[in-house]
Enzyme design. Sequence first.
Site, PDB file in Angstrom:
ATOM      1  N   ASP A  12       0.742  -1.375   0.397  1.00  0.00           N
ATOM      2  CA  ASP A  12       0.104  -0.286  -0.198  1.00  0.00           C
ATOM      3  C   ASP A  12       1.299   1.395   0.068  1.00  0.00           C
ATOM      4  OD1 ASP A  12      -2.573  -0.238  -0.540  1.00  0.00           O
ATOM      5  OD2 ASP A  12      -3.178  -0.481   2.124  1.00  0.00           O
ATOM      6  N   ARG A  20       3.640   3.239   3.199  1.00  0.00           N
ATOM      7  CA  ARG A  20       3.914   2.375   4.060  1.00  0.00           C
ATOM      8  C   ARG A  20       5.605   1.780   4.538  1.00  0.00           C
ATOM      9  NH1 ARG A  20      -0.774   1.673   5.846  1.00  0.00           N
ATOM     10  NH2 ARG A  20      -2.651   0.598   5.185  1.00  0.00           N
ATOM     11  N   ARG A  84      -6.392  11.982   0.088  1.00  0.00           N
ATOM     12  CA  ARG A  84      -5.625  10.564  -0.315  1.00  0.00           C
ATOM     13  C   ARG A  84      -6.607  10.938  -1.550  1.00  0.00           C
ATOM     14  NH1 ARG A  84      -7.668   5.554   2.554  1.00  0.00           N
ATOM     15  NH2 ARG A  84      -6.461   4.764   0.780  1.00  0.00           N
ATOM     16  N   LYS A 114      -8.345   2.234  -7.290  1.00  0.00           N
ATOM     17  CA  LYS A 114      -9.139   2.318  -5.696  1.00  0.00           C
ATOM     18  C   LYS A 114      -9.960   3.165  -5.570  1.00  0.00           C
ATOM     19  CE  LYS A 114      -5.738   3.135  -2.153  1.00  0.00           C
ATOM     20  NZ  LYS A 114      -5.076   2.163  -1.413  1.00  0.00           N
ATOM     21  N   HIS A 127     -12.971   0.352   7.245  1.00  0.00           N
ATOM     22  CA  HIS A 127     -11.505  -0.872   7.995  1.00  0.00           C
ATOM     23  C   HIS A 127     -13.080  -0.893   9.102  1.00  0.00           C
ATOM     24  CE1 HIS A 127      -9.041   1.558   5.541  1.00  0.00           C
ATOM     25  NE2 HIS A 127      -8.659   0.788   5.426  1.00  0.00           N
ATOM     26  N   ASP A 196     -11.166  -5.379  -1.723  1.00  0.00           N
ATOM     27  CA  ASP A 196     -10.315  -4.846  -0.631  1.00  0.00           C
ATOM     28  C   ASP A 196      -9.998  -6.172   0.168  1.00  0.00           C
ATOM     29  OD1 ASP A 196      -8.974  -2.771   1.027  1.00  0.00           O
ATOM     30  OD2 ASP A 196     -10.868  -1.637   0.670  1.00  0.00           O
TER      31      ASP A 196
END
Length: 264
Positions: A12, A20, A84, A114, A127, A196
């Site tokens: 990611d 990351r 984002r 995405k 999430h 996802d």
Amino acid sequence: SASDIPMFIAVDEEGGSVARLANTETFDLPKYESAAAVGEKGTDAAYKMGNTIGSYVKKYGFNIDFAPDADVNTNPNNPVIGTRAFSSDAAKAAELAKSAGKGIADAGVIPTFKHFPGHGDTAEDSHTGLAYSYRTVEELVACELLPFEAAAEVGPRAVMVGHIVVPELTGDLPATLCADAIALVPDAENTLIVTDSLAMGAITDSYTPGEAAVQAGCDVLLMPDGLADAYDAVLAAVQNGTLSEDRLDLSVNKILRMKAQFCA
């Protein structure tokens, strides 16, 4: 070395808050403020961002990046997308995401656009639970789907489907588990379609790992919340006819074609 068939090794790495590698002190890598900030500088800056990120993740052994974010940030109260996304304007978001994705692809890494069919208009974080978009199909086509249409112009690519409920399209199901939603992915036959994370609360609150794996209509099942259970459930579904071998082969062939181009 563990497999004769190359493996997908994914990360990611969007830039901004989701990076990351770059956001870890261990790595001395270029840092980006956000996709939105880069987007204000135009498509060339978005391409450079993608190409820079693609080049360094390639260096560290990754061959697929779960980026760029192709959402249109139309809900200012959205708790998870925000900056984002490249833009709150659909046409601009489409061109910017396409440019960033091309930059990643030109570095030899598979870009993943995405979160289909659009997480930018939701007020929830998938999430922790299901996210809802109350767009009509016509509204999706005119706004949220534009970046994914543009993504179809990028070479080998993937699309990540989000755990997003669009009542008019998916009923009570998240798009990840809805064939009608996944059928709207542009040029789906040449696009690797990834769920996802199936370990997110949006899925685990209502489905076992096996149920989610069998119902998901995507080519790649990302992070089942119980890999062995998911595998066993898919195998049993093919053996008992719930899933056809032809349907399984369709996804396997797409995976192999993608690996032949990017992962050899």
